[in-house]
Design a protein around this motif. Sequence first.
Motif, PDB file in Angstrom:
ATOM      1  N   THR A   1      22.002  24.466 -74.125  1.00 58.70           N
ATOM      2  CA  THR A   1      23.342  25.020 -73.959  1.00 58.70           C
ATOM      3  C   THR A   1      23.461  26.492 -74.328  1.00 58.70           C
TER       4      THR A   1
ATOM      5  N   ARG B   1      24.902  28.637 -71.421  1.00 59.41           N
ATOM      6  CA  ARG B   1      26.316  28.301 -71.188  1.00 59.41           C
ATOM      7  C   ARG B   1      27.207  28.982 -72.218  1.00 59.41           C
TER       8      ARG B   1
ATOM      9  N   ASN C   1      18.694  25.260 -68.965  1.00 59.94           N
ATOM     10  CA  ASN C   1      19.819  26.093 -69.381  1.00 59.94           C
ATOM     11  C   ASN C   1      20.695  26.470 -68.198  1.00 59.94           C
TER      12      ASN C   1
ATOM     13  N   THR D   1      22.679  23.454 -67.014  1.00 65.32           N
ATOM     14  CA  THR D   1      23.708  23.086 -67.987  1.00 65.32           C
ATOM     15  C   THR D   1      24.887  24.052 -67.926  1.00 65.32           C
ATOM     16  N   ALA D   2      24.603  25.319 -67.641  1.00 65.61           N
ATOM     17  CA  ALA D   2      25.663  26.327 -67.565  1.00 65.61           C
ATOM     18  C   ALA D   2      26.427  26.277 -66.250  1.00 65.61           C
TER      19      ALA D   2
ATOM     20  N   ASP E   1      28.314  25.194 -62.642  1.00 65.70           N
ATOM     21  CA  ASP E   1      29.273  24.242 -62.076  1.00 65.70           C
ATOM     22  C   ASP E   1      28.636  23.473 -60.930  1.00 65.70           C
TER      23      ASP E   1
ATOM     24  N   ILE F   1      20.453  15.597 -65.504  1.00 64.66           N
ATOM     25  CA  ILE F   1      21.328  16.600 -66.141  1.00 64.66           C
ATOM     26  C   ILE F   1      22.764  16.085 -66.173  1.00 64.66           C
ATOM     27  N   GLN F   2      23.211  15.483 -65.064  1.00 63.50           N
ATOM     28  CA  GLN F   2      24.569  14.938 -64.990  1.00 63.50           C
ATOM     29  C   GLN F   2      24.783  13.832 -66.020  1.00 63.50           C
TER      30      GLN F   2
ATOM     31  N   VAL G   1      23.625  16.365 -70.291  1.00 64.98           N
ATOM     32  CA  VAL G   1      24.280  17.547 -70.856  1.00 64.98           C
ATOM     33  C   VAL G   1      25.380  18.162 -69.986  1.00 64.98           C
ATOM     34  N   ASN G   2      25.435  17.817 -68.680  1.00 63.91           N
ATOM     35  CA  ASN G   2      26.433  18.458 -67.821  1.00 63.91           C
ATOM     36  C   ASN G   2      26.959  17.479 -66.775  1.00 63.91           C
TER      37      ASN G   2
ATOM     38  N   GLU H   1      29.651  17.390 -65.222  1.00 64.30           N
ATOM     39  CA  GLU H   1      30.474  18.001 -64.183  1.00 64.30           C
ATOM     40  C   GLU H   1      29.632  18.692 -63.102  1.00 64.30           C
ATOM     41  N   LEU H   2      28.326  18.734 -63.266  1.00 69.54           N
ATOM     42  CA  LEU H   2      27.459  19.435 -62.313  1.00 69.54           C
ATOM     43  C   LEU H   2      27.523  18.786 -60.934  1.00 69.54           C
TER      44      LEU H   2
END
Length: 279
Positions: free
Chosen positions: A110, A113, A140, A143-144, A146, A172-173, A176-177, A179-180
């Motif tokens: 992160t 991000r 990274n 994770t950062a 959209d 990743i979804q 850590v992310n 919303e990706l």
Amino acid sequence: MTQRRARIVAVTNQKGGVGKTTTALNLAAGLAELERRVLLVDIDPQGNATTGSGVELEDGQNTLCEVLLGECSVTEATVHVEAMGFDLVPANGDLTAAEVALMDEDDRATVLRAALANAASRYHHIIIDCPPSLSVLTLNALTAADSVLIPMQCEYYALEGLTALLSTIEQIQDSVNPELEIEGLVRTMFDVRNNLSGAVSRQLSEHFGDKLYATVIPRNVRVAEAPSYGQSVIHYDRESRGAVAYLGLAGEYLRRMGEAARGAPSSTPQDLAAESGSA
């Protein structure tokens, strides 16, 4: 009133040689041409987006390495690329040192991000050029981000690499992310004379539907030449098929987000077939 924030897109593919950096650089240049404020982030230790932007780093100059190590802010590392109208966070081989250091950090996924959070309100779009591998740097970026924009060369082995990339995005979804999103797939180095290109293109269309961009980037000598002059193909030869295609990609990218992009063309395989004799 809610403060607006830049749309962050990671341009990535775990397979090298598919036009990833070329797409990131020219998308940034195309969006700048369409009067958007753009930040291009080079997170590849090869630094090709940096050199391709015509930026020569001086001794002691801040880069993304210092940002990830917490030694400076994104703003302090940003360079304005006057000739192409966008901002750049540059990178070089020093980024490998940051990659190694991040491996020992609990929050290693992160860091980017958090670093981009303070800069995001100053831009409409942030484009991250990722390395051609699944490393802590790519982690990274994803994770950062959209969303993920995937450049695809229409050949058999590219499909194999795509399967691995989609699996990575799902991981990743799930971690850590959540919303990706997959922004879309872009066909690059497209050769209308190659039957395999057409066959793979049809498979992509059947499988991904409207996630597959209508704009197609042709195999074009001007696109290949432009980085050696430190320019986007849009600035190197605006009338070339490659430049027209990348302007079209920027326009389609904005339209998919509901933004007006008047004057931006779109190139399809049919267009390329009709123009196959031009530069």
